[in-house]
Design an enzyme around this catalytic site. Structure first.
Site, PDB file in Angstrom:
ATOM      1  N   HIS A  40       0.909  -1.390  -0.100  1.00  0.00           N
ATOM      2  CA  HIS A  40       0.368  -0.138  -0.125  1.00  0.00           C
ATOM      3  C   HIS A  40       1.081   1.246  -0.160  1.00  0.00           C
ATOM      4  O   HIS A  40       1.434   1.619   1.248  1.00  0.00           O
ATOM      5  CB  HIS A  40      -1.034   0.215   1.567  1.00  0.00           C
ATOM      6  CG  HIS A  40      -1.893  -0.694   1.527  1.00  0.00           C
ATOM      7  ND1 HIS A  40      -1.459  -2.472   1.531  1.00  0.00           N
ATOM      8  CD2 HIS A  40      -3.135  -1.055   1.594  1.00  0.00           C
ATOM      9  CE1 HIS A  40      -2.609  -3.263   1.696  1.00  0.00           C
ATOM     10  NE2 HIS A  40      -3.280  -3.118   1.428  1.00  0.00           N
ATOM     11  N   GLY A 141      -3.515  -3.909  11.670  1.00  0.00           N
ATOM     12  CA  GLY A 141      -4.394  -4.400  10.739  1.00  0.00           C
ATOM     13  C   GLY A 141      -5.360  -4.224  10.519  1.00  0.00           C
ATOM     14  O   GLY A 141      -6.366  -3.778   9.315  1.00  0.00           O
ATOM     15  N   PRO A 142      -6.080  -5.159  11.425  1.00  0.00           N
ATOM     16  CA  PRO A 142      -7.518  -4.893  11.558  1.00  0.00           C
ATOM     17  C   PRO A 142      -7.882  -3.422  11.778  1.00  0.00           C
ATOM     18  O   PRO A 142      -7.426  -3.140  13.136  1.00  0.00           O
ATOM     19  CB  PRO A 142      -7.791  -5.861  12.161  1.00  0.00           C
ATOM     20  CG  PRO A 142      -7.231  -6.891  12.311  1.00  0.00           C
ATOM     21  CD  PRO A 142      -5.753  -6.247  11.471  1.00  0.00           C
ATOM     22  N   HIS A 288      -3.872   4.144  -2.865  1.00  0.00           N
ATOM     23  CA  HIS A 288      -3.684   2.806  -1.578  1.00  0.00           C
ATOM     24  C   HIS A 288      -3.158   1.851  -1.971  1.00  0.00           C
ATOM     25  O   HIS A 288      -2.638   1.413  -0.954  1.00  0.00           O
ATOM     26  CB  HIS A 288      -5.375   2.755  -1.640  1.00  0.00           C
ATOM     27  CG  HIS A 288      -5.229   2.181  -0.206  1.00  0.00           C
ATOM     28  ND1 HIS A 288      -4.985   2.850   0.771  1.00  0.00           N
ATOM     29  CD2 HIS A 288      -6.119   0.989  -0.257  1.00  0.00           C
ATOM     30  CE1 HIS A 288      -5.356   1.798   2.137  1.00  0.00           C
ATOM     31  NE2 HIS A 288      -5.617   0.689   0.871  1.00  0.00           N
ATOM     32  N   GLU A 444     -17.572  -4.011  24.333  1.00  0.00           N
ATOM     33  CA  GLU A 444     -16.685  -4.958  24.434  1.00  0.00           C
ATOM     34  C   GLU A 444     -15.932  -5.258  23.864  1.00  0.00           C
ATOM     35  O   GLU A 444     -14.825  -5.179  23.848  1.00  0.00           O
ATOM     36  CB  GLU A 444     -17.835  -6.296  24.332  1.00  0.00           C
ATOM     37  CG  GLU A 444     -18.606  -6.591  25.656  1.00  0.00           C
ATOM     38  CD  GLU A 444     -20.093  -6.314  25.190  1.00  0.00           C
ATOM     39  OE1 GLU A 444     -21.121  -6.165  26.153  1.00  0.00           O
ATOM     40  OE2 GLU A 444     -20.209  -5.362  24.679  1.00  0.00           O
ATOM     41  N   PHE A 469     -21.273 -13.468  23.995  1.00  0.00           N
ATOM     42  CA  PHE A 469     -21.189 -11.128  23.664  1.00  0.00           C
ATOM     43  C   PHE A 469     -19.567 -11.339  23.450  1.00  0.00           C
ATOM     44  O   PHE A 469     -18.788 -10.067  22.384  1.00  0.00           O
ATOM     45  CB  PHE A 469     -21.478 -10.370  24.550  1.00  0.00           C
ATOM     46  CG  PHE A 469     -22.713 -10.374  24.882  1.00  0.00           C
ATOM     47  CD1 PHE A 469     -23.514 -10.355  23.995  1.00  0.00           C
ATOM     48  CD2 PHE A 469     -23.215  -9.936  26.336  1.00  0.00           C
ATOM     49  CE1 PHE A 469     -24.746  -9.798  23.753  1.00  0.00           C
ATOM     50  CE2 PHE A 469     -24.798 -10.217  26.503  1.00  0.00           C
ATOM     51  CZ  PHE A 469     -25.471  -9.647  25.115  1.00  0.00           C
ATOM     52  N   ASP A 501     -33.292 -15.482  29.468  1.00  0.00           N
ATOM     53  CA  ASP A 501     -33.141 -14.577  28.408  1.00  0.00           C
ATOM     54  C   ASP A 501     -32.573 -14.642  26.934  1.00  0.00           C
ATOM     55  O   ASP A 501     -33.326 -14.007  26.352  1.00  0.00           O
ATOM     56  CB  ASP A 501     -31.436 -14.297  28.695  1.00  0.00           C
ATOM     57  CG  ASP A 501     -31.972 -12.960  29.972  1.00  0.00           C
ATOM     58  OD1 ASP A 501     -32.468 -12.121  30.623  1.00  0.00           O
ATOM     59  OD2 ASP A 501     -30.449 -12.362  29.859  1.00  0.00           O
ATOM     60  N   HIS A 505     -29.081 -14.436  24.012  1.00  0.00           N
ATOM     61  CA  HIS A 505     -27.769 -14.743  25.062  1.00  0.00           C
ATOM     62  C   HIS A 505     -27.383 -16.035  24.912  1.00  0.00           C
ATOM     63  O   HIS A 505     -26.912 -15.439  26.203  1.00  0.00           O
ATOM     64  CB  HIS A 505     -28.681 -13.985  26.882  1.00  0.00           C
ATOM     65  CG  HIS A 505     -28.860 -12.642  26.816  1.00  0.00           C
ATOM     66  ND1 HIS A 505     -29.442 -11.960  25.275  1.00  0.00           N
ATOM     67  CD2 HIS A 505     -28.544 -11.491  26.910  1.00  0.00           C
ATOM     68  CE1 HIS A 505     -29.604 -10.441  25.698  1.00  0.00           C
ATOM     69  NE2 HIS A 505     -28.917 -10.390  26.293  1.00  0.00           N
TER      70      HIS A 505
END
Length: 695
Positions: A40, A141-142, A288, A444, A469, A501, A505
């Site tokens: 890049h 990177g992410p 890019h 989170e 989660f 729940d 959940h």
């Protein structure tokens, strides 16, 4: 070294040398990408002035001591611009640090390393990787991950400063800088992290936004038109702006102002041109994500006043100019002098600092002594509850164990409740930075990455939420495993056993996802004593993260005088109950282990011999010698039943071709957990029916 003694029209004035050094970074990045035929180039070409000014004129970083604990940290959240960072590390003369912490005579990055950009086994991978290249503080990177990690670093700096600093002795007073682009700021994690950083008023944190308004699909006006200055001011940040990143005088002054504002984090908007200097690609998306091409490279170098055919060129004087301006060595020397008097005045604190940085006493012995031993109890407790008890016991002998929850501490049982722990909070909100409990808020994704930043400082952070989660922080968990950071994840409500729940959940596929991450230990303990051993394993783990899957519902505490010792968890799997010449093996984890034990006892009464195996950690079990694994699961014993209230994928390796897998085949439902266990086949009778059918 590829250098030339003369370049046409070379301006050796201060400003001329600045531009020469910047163009050296640009052309080294271009050449590395062109040689690799991958990379890049656009962002390094536009952002190079900021990299140069930060490293030469602002950063408190000693190239000869890259592990100095009070160094300024630099995070390249735009990890695709890695070639720029590698070129900068080369010009700065950063030395390589071995895994042992010893600084070698080898540069962290050489010209040969730049020539090996993106090649197998090189020190210059496509995105910066922690532990591969000295000077890379975290794997990026992410997009957006680096920003949240930098918040974790700023939190760690604030906590450590409050813990160790004394009047006239600032052991920790450094800054954390991060470079980001539009992609980082579009990702939701950056908004979560910025919100928390502003709330906490982390004044030693500076984000520099490379505003080039280009992404892969074109100008970001197609997707990203919000007022970022207003967004960050609303989040409690100071906002500064540089109209032209090539205006070095303004850029320096702005970065110094950002550094000196300690009342809140600072967001610096710098306007740049992606692919700067490229005659046909500057300012375009085509700059890019692909090499410029041979002819475009030649024309770009001509625009820079560079020899068109020179490759990996470092003009005479550039290295000396870059390194002569860096302040880190002097700052490090002054810090070492200060530390001599600190050690004399506060020897106990200095010894704690050494233990945190380098390790010390036998962690296994300390943890085993600290953990409670639970008596048999038919009623038992939820493993989330016993985890909270063990956590508090362990934290009393490990002062650097700290963490929090995504607004679920009362449910996760993740708060430290003994005297003196407190909550990490800004003085603006009547708090201070000494607390070991953290309110991460319902964030989170950022929480996971923040803990990675804290762990990079040798703290032992934990992050707590419901297992379902975990999806929200999958990427930071993966990156922690990739970096070998010993973060602890307290993941509760581990199955349909969490009850009313409902399926939103109730985790089904989540254990499978965690077990699929290399270098992560996933542990699903079955009772209080397995929980205690699991915490010991986690605290002894120095090079990989650990995830606990813990129950909401109460589980009996197994009578260990009658059944196998919980210490068997250290080997991942162990025999809990056995009989001579067993006809069947029952294998389970977590709450379902009790179904296996109950089936074992009922079949014993019928004269059927069985073996029960607890398999709470697949990763540890697979690391055992084959002889041990076969002693627990003999190959000739092919009648096997595995029982786990989650996805059955993966269990075939333990059930075998002739075995049966009792697992979830669908999402759960909303009902009391006892009803759910009956509906989905997790009862004594259901297990016995399968066993009798096999026999």
């Amino acid at each position: 070294m590829d250098t030339v003694s003369h370049m046409p029209h070379l301006d050796t004035s201060s400003g001329g040398m600045d531009l020469l050094a910047i163009n050296t970074i640009r052309t080294l990045a271009i050449d590395a990408i062109q040689k690799a035929n991958s990379g890049h180039p656009g962002t390094p070409m536009g952002l190079a002035p900021a990299s140069y000014v930060l490293w030469r004129d602002i950063l408190k970083y000693d190239p000869a001591a890259p592990g100095w604990i009070n160094r300024d940290r630099f995070v390249l959240s735009v990890g695709h611009a890695s070639s720029m960072l590698y070129a900068t590390l080369f010009l700065a003369g950063v030395r390589e640090m071995a895994a042992s912490g010893h600084v070698t005579d080898r540069p962290a990055v050489t010209l040969d390393d730049l020539r090996q950009f993106r090649q197998l086994g090189s020190r210059t991978p496509g995105h910066p990787e922690y532990g591969v290249t000295t000077g890379v503080e975290t794997t990026t990177g992410p997009l957006g991950q680096g920003l949240a990690v930098s918040v974790g670093m700023a939190i760690a700096r604030a906590w450590l400063g409050r813990y160790f600093n004394r009047p006239g002795h600032d052991v920790f007073d450094h800054h954390i800088y991060a470079f980001c682009g539009e992609g980082c700021l579009m990702e939701g994690i950056s908004a979560e992290a910025a919100s928390l950083a502003g709330h906490l008023q982390l004044g030693h944190l500076v984000w520099l936004y490379d505003c080039n308004r280009i992404s892969i699909e074109g100008n970001v006006d197609i997707t990203f038109t919000e007022n970022l200055a207003a967004r960050f001011r609303a989040a409690g940040w100071d906002v500064l702006e540089v109209a032209d990143i090539n205006d070095l005088e303004t850029l320096r002054a702005t970065l110094r102002a950002a550094r000196d504002d300690l009342t809140r984090p600072t967001f610096v908007i710098t306007h740049s041109v992606i692919g700067y200097g490229a005659p046909h690609k500057a300012g375009k998306a085509s700059a890019h994500g692909a090499p410029l091409g041979v002819e475009e490279v030649r024309e770009t170098k001509r625009a820079y006043g560079w020899p068109e055919d020179a490759q990996f060129l470092v003009p005479d004087g550039v290295l000396e100019h870059m390194r002569s301006g860096m302040q880190g060595a002097r700052a490090h020397g002054a810090w070492r002098t200060m530390m001599d008097s600190y050690r004399a005045a506060w020897p106990d604190l200095a010894a704690e600092l050494d233990r945190m940085e380098h390790g010390g006493a036998d962690m296994g012995r300390i943890m085993k002594a600290a953990c409670p031993d639970y008596a048999p109890d038919a009623a038992g407790k939820a493993t989330r509850e016993t985890s909270g008890e063990v956590l508090n016991a362990v934290a009393q002998v490990m002062p650097f164990l700290l963490g929090g929850s995504g607004d679920l501490a009362p449910s996760n049982k993740s708060a430290l409740t003994f005297g003196g722990t407190g909550w990490f909070e800004s003085p603006a909100w009547q708090g201070d930075y000494s607390g070991r409990n953290f309110h991460f808020g319902i964030r989170e994704h950022a929480m996971g990455a923040i803990c990675n930043g804290m762990a990079s400082y040798r703290l032992r952070p934990y992050a707590a939420t419901f297992l379902v989660f975990m999806d929200y922080m999958k990427t930071p968990i993966r990156l922690a495993a990739m970096m070998g950071l010993p973060v602890i994840y307290i993941l509760t409500h581990d199955s349909i056993g969490m009850g009313e729940d409902g399926p939103t959940h109730q985790p089904v596929e989540h254990l499978l996802q965690l077990r699929g991450i290399p270098n992560l230990l996933t542990i699903r303990p079955a009772d209080a004593n397995e929980v205690a051993v699991a915490w010991q394993v986690a605290m002894e783990s120095a090079t990989r993260p650990v995830a606990f899957a813990l129950s909401r519902q109460a589980l009996p505490t197994i009578d260990r005088s009658r059944y196998g010792a919980a210490d068997g968890l250290r080997r991942g799997g162990y025999v809990v109950a056995d009989m001579p010449d067993p006809q069947l093996i029952l294998i389970a984890t977590g709450g379902e282990l009790h179904l296996a034990i109950n089936a074992h006892e009922k079949l014993r009464a019928e004269g059927v011999a069985t073996r029960v195996v607890s398999l709470p950690c697949w990763e540890l079990f697979e690391e055992q010698p084959q002889s041990y694994r076969e002693s627990v699961l003999p190959p000739e014993m092919t009648r096997r039943i595995t029982i786990e209230a989650g996805s059955g994928i993966g269990w075939e390796r333990y059930a075998g071709a002739q075995g049966r897998i009792i697992a979830m085949q669908s999402f759960g439902a909303s009902a009391p957990y006892q009803d759910l266990m009956r509906k989905f086949g997790f009862t004594d009778d259901a297990v016995l029916a399968v066993a009798r059918a096999m026999l």
